[in-house]
Write an enzyme that holds these catalytic residues in place. Structure first.
Site, PDB file in Angstrom:
ATOM      1  N   GLU A  60      23.645   9.718 -11.387  1.00 60.24           N
ATOM      2  CA  GLU A  60      22.886   8.769 -10.573  1.00 60.24           C
ATOM      3  C   GLU A  60      23.602   8.401  -9.266  1.00 60.24           C
ATOM      4  OE1 GLU A  60      20.553   5.903 -13.412  1.00 60.24           O
ATOM      5  OE2 GLU A  60      22.343   6.623 -14.399  1.00 60.24           O
ATOM      6  N   ILE A  78      13.557  13.213 -26.487  1.00 60.90           N
ATOM      7  CA  ILE A  78      14.918  13.678 -26.769  1.00 60.90           C
ATOM      8  C   ILE A  78      15.795  13.206 -25.610  1.00 60.90           C
ATOM      9  CG2 ILE A  78      16.327  15.723 -27.256  1.00 60.90           C
ATOM     10  CD1 ILE A  78      13.232  16.963 -27.545  1.00 60.90           C
ATOM     11  N   SER A 112      18.321   7.288 -15.485  1.00 60.21           N
ATOM     12  CA  SER A 112      17.404   7.916 -14.535  1.00 60.21           C
ATOM     13  C   SER A 112      16.665   9.097 -15.140  1.00 60.21           C
ATOM     14  CB  SER A 112      18.125   8.358 -13.260  1.00 60.21           C
ATOM     15  OG  SER A 112      18.433   7.229 -12.499  1.00 60.21           O
ATOM     16  N   GLU A 117      13.563  10.417 -30.686  1.00 65.84           N
ATOM     17  CA  GLU A 117      12.802   9.188 -30.933  1.00 65.84           C
ATOM     18  C   GLU A 117      11.310   9.477 -31.018  1.00 65.84           C
ATOM     19  OE1 GLU A 117      14.653   5.563 -28.464  1.00 65.84           O
ATOM     20  OE2 GLU A 117      12.682   6.210 -27.776  1.00 65.84           O
ATOM     21  N   ALA A 124       7.680   9.292 -30.030  1.00 72.65           N
ATOM     22  CA  ALA A 124       7.047   8.925 -28.763  1.00 72.65           C
ATOM     23  C   ALA A 124       5.962   7.895 -29.044  1.00 72.65           C
ATOM     24  CB  ALA A 124       6.447  10.160 -28.110  1.00 72.65           C
ATOM     25  N   ILE A 125       6.015   6.838 -28.296  1.00 72.67           N
ATOM     26  CA  ILE A 125       5.012   5.781 -28.456  1.00 72.67           C
ATOM     27  C   ILE A 125       4.018   5.912 -27.306  1.00 72.67           C
ATOM     28  CG2 ILE A 125       4.698   3.269 -28.449  1.00 72.67           C
ATOM     29  CD1 ILE A 125       7.632   3.185 -29.582  1.00 72.67           C
ATOM     30  N   ASN A 126       2.754   5.788 -27.636  1.00 75.64           N
ATOM     31  CA  ASN A 126       1.736   5.812 -26.588  1.00 75.64           C
ATOM     32  C   ASN A 126       1.763   4.421 -25.961  1.00 75.64           C
ATOM     33  OD1 ASN A 126      -0.493   6.254 -24.997  1.00 75.64           O
ATOM     34  ND2 ASN A 126      -1.947   5.829 -26.660  1.00 75.64           N
ATOM     35  N   ALA A 127       2.568   4.312 -24.908  1.00 70.44           N
ATOM     36  CA  ALA A 127       2.964   2.963 -24.517  1.00 70.44           C
ATOM     37  C   ALA A 127       2.764   2.651 -23.042  1.00 70.44           C
ATOM     38  CB  ALA A 127       4.433   2.760 -24.854  1.00 70.44           C
ATOM     39  N   ARG A 128       2.616   1.347 -22.826  1.00 66.05           N
ATOM     40  CA  ARG A 128       2.779   0.808 -21.468  1.00 66.05           C
ATOM     41  C   ARG A 128       4.245   0.439 -21.356  1.00 66.05           C
ATOM     42  NH1 ARG A 128      -0.735  -4.303 -21.973  1.00 66.05           N
ATOM     43  NH2 ARG A 128       0.153  -4.691 -19.920  1.00 66.05           N
ATOM     44  N   SER A 171      13.159  -1.706  -5.713  1.00 65.50           N
ATOM     45  CA  SER A 171      13.389  -1.525  -7.150  1.00 65.50           C
ATOM     46  C   SER A 171      12.810  -2.687  -7.953  1.00 65.50           C
ATOM     47  CB  SER A 171      14.887  -1.444  -7.455  1.00 65.50           C
ATOM     48  OG  SER A 171      15.459  -0.314  -6.872  1.00 65.50           O
TER      49      SER A 171
HETATM   50  N1  ADP Z   1      10.019   6.426 -27.455  1.00 72.61           N
HETATM   51  C1  ADP Z   1       9.356   6.566 -26.297  1.00 72.61           C
HETATM   52  N2  ADP Z   1       8.011   6.544 -26.273  1.00 72.61           N
HETATM   53  C2  ADP Z   1       7.323   6.686 -25.111  1.00 72.61           C
HETATM   54  N3  ADP Z   1       7.900   6.885 -23.916  1.00 72.61           N
HETATM   55  C3  ADP Z   1       9.249   6.934 -23.873  1.00 72.61           C
HETATM   56  C4  ADP Z   1      10.048   6.762 -25.045  1.00 72.61           C
HETATM   57  N4  ADP Z   1      11.347   6.869 -24.696  1.00 72.61           N
HETATM   58  C5  ADP Z   1      11.366   7.099 -23.373  1.00 72.61           C
HETATM   59  N5  ADP Z   1      10.109   7.152 -22.854  1.00 72.61           N
HETATM   60  C6  ADP Z   1       9.765   7.458 -21.449  1.00 72.61           C
HETATM   61  O1  ADP Z   1      10.875   8.116 -20.833  1.00 72.61           O
HETATM   62  C7  ADP Z   1      11.401   7.330 -19.744  1.00 72.61           C
HETATM   63  C8  ADP Z   1      12.917   7.435 -19.705  1.00 72.61           C
HETATM   64  O2  ADP Z   1      13.503   7.017 -20.929  1.00 72.61           O
HETATM   65  P1  ADP Z   1      14.626   5.892 -20.995  1.00 72.61           P
HETATM   66  O3  ADP Z   1      14.979   5.709 -22.423  1.00 72.61           O
HETATM   67  O4  ADP Z   1      14.142   4.693 -20.278  1.00 72.61           O
HETATM   68  O5  ADP Z   1      15.830   6.580 -20.252  1.00 72.61           O
HETATM   69  P2  ADP Z   1      16.628   6.285 -18.896  1.00 72.61           P
HETATM   70  O6  ADP Z   1      17.872   5.583 -19.296  1.00 72.61           O
HETATM   71  O7  ADP Z   1      16.939   7.616 -18.336  1.00 72.61           O
HETATM   72  O8  ADP Z   1      15.750   5.446 -18.016  1.00 72.61           O
HETATM   73  C9  ADP Z   1      10.859   5.944 -20.025  1.00 72.61           C
HETATM   74  O9  ADP Z   1      10.777   5.202 -18.820  1.00 72.61           O
HETATM   75  C10 ADP Z   1       9.496   6.246 -20.612  1.00 72.61           C
HETATM   76  O10 ADP Z   1       8.577   6.649 -19.602  1.00 72.61           O
END
Ligand code: ADP
Ligand code: MG
EC number: 6.3.2.4
Length: 343
Positions: free
Chosen positions: A15, A171, A178, A208, A210-214, A313
């Site tokens: 980064e 993964i 980032s 992990e 994956a969650i269908n998430a906001r 940011s």
């Molecule tokens: N378990 C999850 N379910 C859904 N989306 C995820 C999940 N983990 C990560 N993401 C997506 O991947 C992006 C980057 O993962 P994150 O864990 O935030 O890593 P970093 O430290 O690189 O920001 C998240 O902002 C999100 O969009």
């Protein structure tokens, strides 16, 4: 007398570039009537150089070839205790992970952001899970993959992941930021390539569900009585918020405030502050959540102890939306560092 502040930028992480942009925003906005500034760049190979040239050159990377304005051995500014506070505007390894914090502690110089333990803990996604699950904080289901074990018996590790989590999965290198090294897999082939990719960055990998998430993010500020700003939401331009979507894709948007009811907003702010305290954070951190689109359940995703700090940011924008401007935020962070001293 003006306080002397060292602004560290660059650093030896993936980064590096993001840090330069964050630092130039800090340098442009910090109140020069209050502070005497020392800008210290850390190159990717770990050289510390004081930089006296233009802020634009920090942002665009030209500072490194600007021979006239570089002074070698910038670390001496810290070692000679020429400054009152260090502001490490560094993201990722060797900056956000407790190492710089340890150096400042050894030198007894107050610094902005969390201390050694919480920086190291929050940088490591696996250890964040281990600690927070003891407090009952909801997080996505996961499997930890160790490089040594993976190389010994790939088949059984992959079977275990499929049995426990199914698809889709994320993964991630345990120490990442980032989105570097992070992939999403919908099948076995992608799982294998994702593991190989993540293992390039770290010997521990987190897989992990994956969650269908906001994605909702909360900015927290403070030492013993931390406060949360109004939550914000990320609208990624792509399937997930990867490096490209974060920094290059104009279509990724921040929604401030996040689309939450008043109750949901209060709940998530409280949860963010609680998590901040559980991880012993001080100064500042951004606590990131995933909210399941189907069930509205709130999952902790990760904590960033030195969050992105460009003027656009999320962290500074959330404080701005809560009535605290960028320069005032910098003032408070410096005050918090001084108040904490060497605790
Ligand atoms: N378990 C999850 N379910 C859904 N989306 C995820 C999940 N983990 C990560 N993401 C997506 O991947 C992006 C980057 O993962 P994150 O864990 O935030 O890593 P970093 O430290 O690189 O920001 C998240 O902002 C999100 O969009
Ligand atoms: Mg993230």
């Amino acid at each position: 007398m003006k306080k002397k502040i060292a602004i560290l930028f660059g650093g030896q992480s993936t980064e590096h570039e993001v840090s330069r942009v964050s630092a130039s925003s800090v340098l442009k906005n910090i109140d020069k009537t209050k502070y005497e500034i020392y800008s210290i760049g850390i190159t990717k190979d770990g050289k510390w150089l004081e930089y006296k040239g233009k802020i634009e050159n920090i942002e665009n990377g030209e500072w490194e070839s600007d021979e006239e304005n570089k002074i070698p051995n910038g670390q001496n500014i810290l070692f000679n205790k020429e400054v009152d506070v260090v502001f490490p505007v560094l993201h990722g390894l060797y900056g956000e992970d407790g190492t710089i914090q340890g150096l400042c502690k050894l030198l007894k110089i107050p610094f902005v952001g969390p201390g050694v333990l919480s920086s190291a803990l929050c940088m490591d996604k696996i250890y964040t899970k281990y600690v927070l699950e003891n407090f009952g904080v909801k997080q996505a289901d996961y499997v930890v993959v160790n490089k040594f074990d993976y190389n010994k018996d790939k088949e059984s590790i992959i079977n275990h992941i499929e049995e426990k989590l199914g698809y889709a999965v994320f993964i991630k290198p345990s120490n990442s930021g980032s989105s570097v090294g992070i992939t999403k897999a919908h099948n076995r082939e992608r799982l294998v390539s994702g593991l190989e990719e993540a293992l390039k960055y770290d010997r521990k990998v987190l897989v992990e569900t994956a969650i269908n998430a906001r994605e909702v993010e909360v900015a927290v500020l403070g030492n013993d009585e931390p406060k949360a700003a109004v939550p914000g939401e990320i609208i990624p331009a792509k399937e997930f918020y990867d490096y490209e979507a974060k920094y290059k894709n104009e279509a990724s948007k921040l929604l401030i405030p996040a689309a939450l009811s008043k109750e949901e907003e209060e709940e998530i702010k409280k949860l963010a502050v609680d998590i901040y305290k559980m991880l012993d954070c001080q100064g500042m951190s951004r606590v990131d959540f995933l909210i399941d689109k189907d069930t509205d359940e709130v999952y902790l995703n990760e904590i960033n102890t030195l969050p992105g700090f460009t003027s656009i940011s999320m962290y500074p924008k959330l404080w701005q939306a809560s009535g605290k401007g960028y320069s005032q935020l910098i003032d408070e962070l410096i005050e918090l560092a001084i108040d904490r001293g060497n605790d």
